[in-house]
Design a protein around this motif. Structure first.
Motif, PDB file in Angstrom:
ATOM      1  N   HIS A  52       0.891  -1.180   0.002  1.00 52.05           N
ATOM      2  CA  HIS A  52       0.070   0.037  -0.010  1.00 52.05           C
ATOM      3  C   HIS A  52       0.816   1.316   0.232  1.00 52.05           C
ATOM      4  O   HIS A  52       0.397   2.276  -0.642  1.00 52.05           O
ATOM      5  CB  HIS A  52      -1.017  -0.157   1.080  1.00 52.05           C
ATOM      6  N   LEU A  53       2.075   1.194   0.633  1.00 45.75           N
ATOM      7  CA  LEU A  53       2.899   2.506   0.763  1.00 45.75           C
ATOM      8  C   LEU A  53       3.358   2.626  -0.768  1.00 45.75           C
ATOM      9  O   LEU A  53       3.567   3.845  -1.157  1.00 45.75           O
ATOM     10  CB  LEU A  53       4.015   2.127   1.709  1.00 45.75           C
ATOM     11  N   MET A  73       6.326   2.044  10.084  1.00 49.32           N
ATOM     12  CA  MET A  73       6.995   2.835   9.125  1.00 49.32           C
ATOM     13  C   MET A  73       6.361   2.867   7.605  1.00 49.32           C
ATOM     14  O   MET A  73       6.177   4.259   7.054  1.00 49.32           O
ATOM     15  CB  MET A  73       8.356   2.316   8.607  1.00 49.32           C
ATOM     16  N   CYS A  74       5.630   1.984   7.208  1.00 45.89           N
ATOM     17  CA  CYS A  74       4.919   2.174   6.295  1.00 45.89           C
ATOM     18  C   CYS A  74       3.604   2.935   6.242  1.00 45.89           C
ATOM     19  O   CYS A  74       3.164   4.018   5.313  1.00 45.89           O
ATOM     20  CB  CYS A  74       4.423   0.743   5.678  1.00 45.89           C
ATOM     21  N   MET A  75       2.991   3.107   7.540  1.00 42.93           N
ATOM     22  CA  MET A  75       1.823   3.652   7.722  1.00 42.93           C
ATOM     23  C   MET A  75       2.286   5.241   8.000  1.00 42.93           C
ATOM     24  O   MET A  75       1.765   6.225   7.492  1.00 42.93           O
ATOM     25  CB  MET A  75       1.257   3.334   9.088  1.00 42.93           C
ATOM     26  N   ALA A 114       1.033   8.325   5.489  1.00 38.60           N
ATOM     27  CA  ALA A 114       0.400   9.299   6.067  1.00 38.60           C
ATOM     28  C   ALA A 114       1.122  10.642   5.476  1.00 38.60           C
ATOM     29  O   ALA A 114       0.564  11.739   5.173  1.00 38.60           O
ATOM     30  CB  ALA A 114       0.461   9.642   7.795  1.00 38.60           C
ATOM     31  N   ILE A 115       2.550  10.515   5.313  1.00 37.59           N
ATOM     32  CA  ILE A 115       3.419  11.842   4.772  1.00 37.59           C
ATOM     33  C   ILE A 115       2.807  11.768   3.317  1.00 37.59           C
ATOM     34  O   ILE A 115       2.606  12.823   2.771  1.00 37.59           O
ATOM     35  CB  ILE A 115       4.663  11.438   4.943  1.00 37.59           C
ATOM     36  N   ALA A 116       2.836  10.753   2.459  1.00 37.75           N
ATOM     37  CA  ALA A 116       2.699  10.797   1.026  1.00 37.75           C
ATOM     38  C   ALA A 116       1.041  11.252   0.804  1.00 37.75           C
ATOM     39  O   ALA A 116       0.893  11.673  -0.532  1.00 37.75           O
ATOM     40  CB  ALA A 116       3.077   9.661   0.376  1.00 37.75           C
ATOM     41  N   ARG A 154      -1.184  13.361   1.964  1.00 40.18           N
ATOM     42  CA  ARG A 154      -1.592  14.634   1.509  1.00 40.18           C
ATOM     43  C   ARG A 154      -0.309  15.570   1.951  1.00 40.18           C
ATOM     44  O   ARG A 154      -0.143  16.154   3.045  1.00 40.18           O
ATOM     45  CB  ARG A 154      -2.706  15.323   2.458  1.00 40.18           C
ATOM     46  N   PRO A 155       0.415  15.641   1.199  1.00 39.43           N
ATOM     47  CA  PRO A 155       1.859  16.514   1.214  1.00 39.43           C
ATOM     48  C   PRO A 155       1.547  18.227   1.808  1.00 39.43           C
ATOM     49  O   PRO A 155       2.258  18.695   2.126  1.00 39.43           O
ATOM     50  CB  PRO A 155       2.545  16.463  -0.147  1.00 39.43           C
ATOM     51  N   ASP A 156       0.184  18.444   1.153  1.00 38.47           N
ATOM     52  CA  ASP A 156       0.018  19.924   1.519  1.00 38.47           C
ATOM     53  C   ASP A 156      -0.590  20.206   2.935  1.00 38.47           C
ATOM     54  O   ASP A 156      -0.691  21.232   3.545  1.00 38.47           O
ATOM     55  CB  ASP A 156      -0.934  20.731   0.539  1.00 38.47           C
ATOM     56  N   TYR A 157      -0.839  18.964   3.636  1.00 36.82           N
ATOM     57  CA  TYR A 157      -1.530  19.179   4.905  1.00 36.82           C
ATOM     58  C   TYR A 157      -0.490  19.574   5.944  1.00 36.82           C
ATOM     59  O   TYR A 157       0.554  18.841   6.239  1.00 36.82           O
ATOM     60  CB  TYR A 157      -2.164  17.763   5.359  1.00 36.82           C
ATOM     61  N   GLN A 158      -1.014  20.501   6.836  1.00 37.92           N
ATOM     62  CA  GLN A 158      -0.101  20.792   7.722  1.00 37.92           C
ATOM     63  C   GLN A 158      -0.662  20.584   9.125  1.00 37.92           C
ATOM     64  O   GLN A 158      -1.747  20.896   9.423  1.00 37.92           O
ATOM     65  CB  GLN A 158       0.199  22.235   7.983  1.00 37.92           C
ATOM     66  N   VAL A 159       0.444  19.889   9.882  1.00 41.32           N
ATOM     67  CA  VAL A 159      -0.049  19.490  11.220  1.00 41.32           C
ATOM     68  C   VAL A 159       0.042  20.637  12.291  1.00 41.32           C
ATOM     69  O   VAL A 159       1.008  21.187  12.112  1.00 41.32           O
ATOM     70  CB  VAL A 159       0.610  18.078  11.821  1.00 41.32           C
TER      71      VAL A 159
END
Length: 91
Positions: free
Chosen positions: A27-28, A72-74, A78-80, A82-87
């Protein structure tokens, strides 16, 4: 009374963990490079000598390796995703 195949009681959870780790790898890579590349990557990871040996033995290494691989895959998903999402950061 003994069951017919008692070794499956020990090996089956390790088998499930290794298959779940391979699905997470699939899935990653699918999110970033596509289905064909993801299938090849999961096949390569599943046939790596160390991963292959750990997934066929009833030792405690595979639960650690598979859960770390899944984590690590999850994180990668999560990073890939929505790259524009800011936490929000908390102080």
């Amino acid at each position: 009374m003994h069951p017919l195949h008692p070794e499956w009681a020990v090996r089956f959870p390790i088998y499930l963990l290794s298959v779940t780790a391979l699905l997470c790898v699939y899935h990653l890579v699918k999110h970033s490079h596509g289905k064909k590349t993801a299938a090849i990557t999961a096949l390569v990871v599943g046939t790596l000598p160390h991963f292959f040996m750990l997934s066929h033995q009833s030792i405690t290494d595979m639960p650690f390796v598979s859960t770390m691989t899944m984590a690590m895959c999850m994180l990668g998903i999560a990073i890939a995703h929505r790259p524009d999402y800011q936490v929000r950061q908390f102080r």
